[in-house]
Design a protein around this motif. Structure first.
Motif, mmCIF file in Angstrom:
data_model
loop_
_atom_site.group_PDB
_atom_site.id
_atom_site.type_symbol
_atom_site.label_atom_id
_atom_site.label_comp_id
_atom_site.label_asym_id
_atom_site.label_seq_id
_atom_site.Cartn_x
_atom_site.Cartn_y
_atom_site.Cartn_z
ATOM 1 N N LYS A 82 0.744 -1.301 0.101
ATOM 2 C CA LYS A 82 -0.085 0.004 0.094
ATOM 3 C C LYS A 82 0.940 1.205 -0.098
ATOM 4 N N THR A 83 1.985 1.324 0.699
ATOM 5 C CA THR A 83 2.973 2.284 0.954
ATOM 6 C C THR A 83 4.132 2.271 -0.295
ATOM 7 N N PHE A 84 4.321 1.024 -0.729
ATOM 8 C CA PHE A 84 5.334 0.911 -1.599
ATOM 9 C C PHE A 84 5.279 1.768 -2.702
ATOM 10 N N LYS A 85 4.087 1.687 -3.521
ATOM 11 C CA LYS A 85 3.866 2.472 -4.623
ATOM 12 C C LYS A 85 3.822 3.778 -4.422
ATOM 13 N N ASN A 86 3.835 4.281 -3.203
ATOM 14 C CA ASN A 86 3.798 5.707 -3.108
ATOM 15 C C ASN A 86 5.328 6.307 -3.412
ATOM 16 N N ASN A 87 6.233 5.634 -3.196
ATOM 17 C CA ASN A 87 7.469 5.929 -3.507
ATOM 18 C C ASN A 87 8.098 6.533 -4.845
ATOM 19 N N PHE A 88 6.892 6.077 -5.717
ATOM 20 C CA PHE A 88 7.250 6.362 -7.401
ATOM 21 C C PHE A 88 6.298 7.500 -7.938
ATOM 22 N N GLU A 89 5.231 7.927 -7.127
ATOM 23 C CA GLU A 89 4.230 8.817 -7.480
ATOM 24 C C GLU A 89 4.795 10.049 -8.033
ATOM 25 N N ASN A 90 5.660 10.456 -6.974
ATOM 26 C CA ASN A 90 6.269 12.009 -7.430
ATOM 27 C C ASN A 90 7.557 11.954 -8.196
ATOM 28 N N LEU A 91 7.941 10.883 -8.803
ATOM 29 C CA LEU A 91 8.982 10.965 -9.602
ATOM 30 C C LEU A 91 9.149 11.526 -10.878
ATOM 31 N N ASN A 92 10.068 12.322 -11.387
ATOM 32 C CA ASN A 92 9.917 12.858 -12.784
ATOM 33 C C ASN A 92 10.910 12.501 -13.601
ATOM 34 N N ILE A 93 10.621 11.486 -14.269
ATOM 35 C CA ILE A 93 11.771 10.673 -15.241
ATOM 36 C C ILE A 93 11.251 10.666 -16.716
ATOM 37 N N LYS A 94 11.927 11.069 -17.687
ATOM 38 C CA LYS A 94 11.771 11.006 -18.915
ATOM 39 C C LYS A 94 11.474 9.606 -19.578
ATOM 40 N N SER A 95 12.453 8.823 -19.125
ATOM 41 C CA SER A 95 12.298 7.584 -19.793
ATOM 42 C C SER A 95 13.237 6.588 -18.481
ATOM 43 N N TYR A 96 12.734 5.257 -18.327
ATOM 44 C CA TYR A 96 13.346 4.733 -17.311
ATOM 45 C C TYR A 96 13.170 3.172 -17.866
ATOM 46 N N PHE A 97 14.347 2.223 -17.146
ATOM 47 C CA PHE A 97 14.052 0.980 -17.091
ATOM 48 C C PHE A 97 14.325 0.304 -15.550
ATOM 49 N N ILE A 98 13.541 -0.766 -15.290
ATOM 50 C CA ILE A 98 13.414 -1.211 -13.828
ATOM 51 C C ILE A 98 13.979 -2.579 -13.764
ATOM 52 N N LYS A 99 14.910 -2.545 -12.747
ATOM 53 C CA LYS A 99 15.663 -3.904 -12.380
ATOM 54 C C LYS A 99 15.278 -4.225 -10.844
ATOM 55 N N VAL A 100 15.089 -5.514 -10.703
ATOM 56 C CA VAL A 100 14.688 -6.010 -9.496
ATOM 57 C C VAL A 100 15.843 -7.005 -9.064
ATOM 58 N N LYS A 101 16.277 -7.037 -7.807
ATOM 59 C CA LYS A 101 17.260 -8.076 -7.488
ATOM 60 C C LYS A 101 16.408 -8.392 -5.918
ATOM 61 N N PHE A 102 16.716 -9.720 -5.698
ATOM 62 C CA PHE A 102 16.062 -10.397 -4.317
ATOM 63 C C PHE A 102 17.289 -10.931 -3.743
ATOM 64 N N LEU A 103 17.704 -10.282 -2.706
ATOM 65 C CA LEU A 103 18.841 -10.869 -1.981
ATOM 66 C C LEU A 103 18.678 -12.007 -1.044
ATOM 67 N N SER A 104 17.319 -12.061 -0.653
ATOM 68 C CA SER A 104 16.661 -13.329 0.030
ATOM 69 C C SER A 104 15.415 -14.049 -0.735
ATOM 70 N N LYS A 105 15.053 -15.220 -0.312
ATOM 71 C CA LYS A 105 13.910 -15.629 -1.001
ATOM 72 C C LYS A 105 12.650 -15.114 -0.380
ATOM 73 N N ILE A 106 11.855 -14.353 -1.397
ATOM 74 C CA ILE A 106 10.574 -13.711 -1.018
ATOM 75 C C ILE A 106 9.547 -14.212 -1.803
ATOM 76 N N PRO A 107 8.388 -14.432 -1.466
ATOM 77 C CA PRO A 107 7.299 -15.018 -2.411
ATOM 78 C C PRO A 107 6.596 -14.010 -3.213
ATOM 79 N N ILE A 108 7.576 -13.201 -3.818
ATOM 80 C CA ILE A 108 6.898 -12.406 -4.829
ATOM 81 C C ILE A 108 7.826 -12.347 -6.113
ATOM 82 N N SER A 109 7.423 -12.091 -7.288
ATOM 83 C CA SER A 109 7.977 -12.005 -8.452
ATOM 84 C C SER A 109 8.510 -10.698 -8.827
ATOM 85 N N GLY A 110 9.647 -10.646 -9.438
ATOM 86 C CA GLY A 110 9.979 -9.612 -10.147
ATOM 87 C C GLY A 110 9.051 -8.663 -11.353
#
Length: 295
Positions: free
Chosen positions: A69-97
């Motif tokens: 619920k709060t995770f998505k708030n981190n990105f709402e005010n970002l002003n970026i013309k173009s972007y690429f998203i990379k995700v890395k799991f340092l531990s096993k977590i039951p969610i997907s990239g």
């Protein structure tokens, strides 16, 4: 500001590196947190091209408990013309990239997803005492990939005839990827398993962007190599300088037997490499040598 320094894997002394950084950034402070963290108020470009440093990742949000619920708030005010998203799991977590990337995409109100972006959004996840955390880095492209080369289309195609060894195919895959050259394998056998094993071991090649053909028709000036050829490498350099606008096919045989008689007879030109007249170069070594000559 805090930065994660991603270091090269060759042998290095971290204390010596820290002292080198302090000579440029006199307020530098360091600590370990799943990598070496540098904190400084100075211009980070001062150390961008230190050979020990592979990437510099500016920290946007430090570790926070994962709550979507709060995770998505981190990105709402970002002003970026173009972007690429990379995700890395340092531990096993039951969610997907993929699910994380989808959530970030839906939260960004500006900019567009790009393969050649202005910024990289890099997110790490870790689990500590059964609680999941994440941190976010917003990274300028030149900090993520310092020496990115724009690959240009080439007039050269590489052909390997009848490979019988996984290592041979792997070497050609790597060289062709590095030099942005299409590879065409000619064979009268089913070597699918051999090719797949070579692909598995030639790590780091994005095969969805790499051109690999099997038994494609040869359409261009066909060039082969033999220690018995009359024309030498000086003739090869002259030939290439005069034919840069023409399609050129560099053809190599396998390590054991070289080219078949049938393919040798179809060559338009054959050149001799090095001054050696008894023992020929290995096929992958010959390819490296030729690319160095005509570069």
């Amino acid at each position: 500001m805090k930065h994660l320094l991603v270091l090269h894997k060759f042998e290095l002394n971290r204390e010596i590196l820290k002292n080198k950084i302090k000579e440029r950034l006199n307020d530098a402070k360091f600590y370990e947190d799943n990598g070496l963290i540098l904190e400084t108020s100075k211009d980070i470009d001062e150390i961008l091209y230190f050979e020990e440093i592979n990437q510099i990742l500016p920290l946007y949000k430090d570790w926070q408990k994962l709550n979507f619920k709060t995770f998505k708030n981190n990105f709402e005010n970002l002003n970026i013309k173009s972007y690429f998203i990379k995700v890395k799991f340092l531990s096993k977590i039951p969610i997907s990239g993929k699910s994380i990337i989808k959530k970030v995409n839906s939260s960004l109100k500006s900019g567009k997803f790009s393969e050649n972006p202005e910024k990289i959004i890099y997110i790490e996840f870790i689990k500590k005492q059964s609680i999941s955390y994440y941190r976010i880095f917003i990274i300028p492209n030149n900090y993520w990939e310092k020496f990115k080369m724009l690959k240009q289309d080439s007039n050269i195609e590489i052909v390997l005839e009848n490979p019988e060894d996984k290592e041979e195919i792997k070497d050609f895959l790597r060289l062709c990827y590095i030099f942005n050259l299409p590879l065409n394998i000619l064979t009268n056998k089913n070597i699918t398993n051999l090719i797949n094993k070579a692909k598995e071991e030639a790590k780091g090649i994005p095969y969805e962007k790499f051109t690999l053909n099997i038994n494609k028709k040869l359409d261009g000036i066909k060039i082969g190599f033999s220690i018995n050829s009359k024309l030498d490498e000086n003739n090869l350099k002259k030939f290439y300088s005069e034919n840069k606008n023409n399609k050129i096919i560099l053809i190599f045989g396998n390590e054991k037997f070289g080219l078949t008689q049938n393919l040798r007879d179809k060559l338009d030109y054959s050149f001799r490499l090095t001054k050696e007249t008894k023992k020929p170069l290995r096929a992958s070594h010959a390819l490296s040598y030729v690319l160095g000559l005509i570069d």
